[in-house]
Design a protein around this motif. Structure first.
Motif, PDB file in Angstrom:
ATOM      1  N   PRO A 126     -28.570  37.521  31.213  1.00 30.72           N
ATOM      2  CA  PRO A 126     -29.153  37.981  32.476  1.00 30.72           C
ATOM      3  C   PRO A 126     -28.779  39.406  32.858  1.00 30.72           C
ATOM      4  O   PRO A 126     -29.423  40.002  33.716  1.00 30.72           O
ATOM      5  N   ARG A 127     -27.777  39.984  32.221  1.00 28.70           N
ATOM      6  CA  ARG A 127     -27.359  41.355  32.543  1.00 28.70           C
ATOM      7  C   ARG A 127     -27.838  42.355  31.493  1.00 28.70           C
ATOM      8  O   ARG A 127     -27.338  43.459  31.400  1.00 28.70           O
ATOM      9  N   ASP A 128     -28.820  41.977  30.690  1.00 33.72           N
ATOM     10  CA  ASP A 128     -29.366  42.891  29.688  1.00 33.72           C
ATOM     11  C   ASP A 128     -30.550  43.640  30.283  1.00 33.72           C
ATOM     12  O   ASP A 128     -31.658  43.115  30.374  1.00 33.72           O
ATOM     13  N   GLY A 129     -30.298  44.859  30.703  1.00 36.76           N
ATOM     14  CA  GLY A 129     -31.333  45.655  31.364  1.00 36.76           C
ATOM     15  C   GLY A 129     -32.543  45.921  30.496  1.00 36.76           C
ATOM     16  O   GLY A 129     -33.682  45.948  30.988  1.00 36.76           O
ATOM     17  N   TRP A 132     -34.966  43.114  30.724  1.00 35.00           N
ATOM     18  CA  TRP A 132     -35.701  43.164  31.997  1.00 35.00           C
ATOM     19  C   TRP A 132     -36.779  44.238  31.955  1.00 35.00           C
ATOM     20  O   TRP A 132     -37.888  44.030  32.467  1.00 35.00           O
ATOM     21  N   HIS A 154     -34.354  44.026  38.790  1.00 33.09           N
ATOM     22  CA  HIS A 154     -33.260  43.389  38.035  1.00 33.09           C
ATOM     23  C   HIS A 154     -32.686  44.367  37.018  1.00 33.09           C
ATOM     24  O   HIS A 154     -31.463  44.459  36.865  1.00 33.09           O
ATOM     25  N   CYS A 158     -28.599  46.385  36.254  1.00 33.87           N
ATOM     26  CA  CYS A 158     -27.877  46.160  34.991  1.00 33.87           C
ATOM     27  C   CYS A 158     -27.466  47.500  34.376  1.00 33.87           C
ATOM     28  O   CYS A 158     -28.055  48.530  34.681  1.00 33.87           O
TER      29      CYS A 158
END
Length: 182
Positions: A126-129, A132, A154, A158
């Motif tokens: 979920p923190r992989d920009g 996103w 989002h 990140c």
């Protein structure tokens, strides 16, 4: 390796070829040679090296990822999708795997699968920009500007490389500007 560090890609290629003649199953020289060939737009050569490598090392994720990139550059995204499906069990913990699979599905014309792949990847990372950003690009192309905006919000939260961070900020400003003028 020294030739490559000295900026002598031709000598590095020759050294990799020699290493593979001496030990045809060596993974590292094969990957380096294929990478040099891919960077030099020697797609046929890269493909040949990578296919031979995957015959010897069928679950070698780096080789599969490189070969999928060759397939994409050759305009064969369906091959890339099939190739990546063959190493799914190995690639499940790799952000690069998921991103390349989603892009391959998208270019193969399967937007539903690509969106599902991005969503699956983002549940894991979920923190992989960059994931996103990819989802936002896909949503924008599909005319889903509100979903694209949410994906880019989002992404902005990140860690991103500077180029992607500037892109995301520009997309957010453009969306906000377009919606303020309504």
């Amino acid at each position: 390796m020294l030739a490559l560090q000295a900026g002598q890609a031709g000598r590095a290629r020759a050294a990799c070829k020699l290493a593979l003649r001496l030990n045809p199953g060596a993974l590292r020289p094969a990957l380096l040679l294929a990478t040099l060939d891919l960077q030099g737009a020697r797609l046929r050569s890269a493909r040949k090296v990578l296919r031979a490598t995957l015959k010897r090392h069928p679950q070698a994720l780096p080789a599969a990822l490189l070969l999928a990139q060759v397939d994409l550059r050759r305009g064969q995204p369906a091959f890339a999708v099939r190739r990546l499906a063959g190493v799914r069990a190995v690639g499940v913990d790799s952000e690069s795997y998921w991103a390349l699979l989603a892009v391959s599905q998208w270019r193969a014309g399967d937007q539903v699968a690509a969106r599902a792949t991005y969503r699956s990847a983002l549940r894991r990372f979920p923190r992989d920009g960059a994931l996103w950003v990819g989802l936002g690009l896909m949503d924008r192309r599909a005319g889903q500007t509100a979903r694209a905006y949410r994906a880019w919000r989002h992404a902005a939260a990140c860690p991103l490389p500077p180029v992607l961070a500037r892109f995301v900020q520009a997309q957010l400003r453009a969306f906000q500007g377009a919606h303020q003028n309504r």
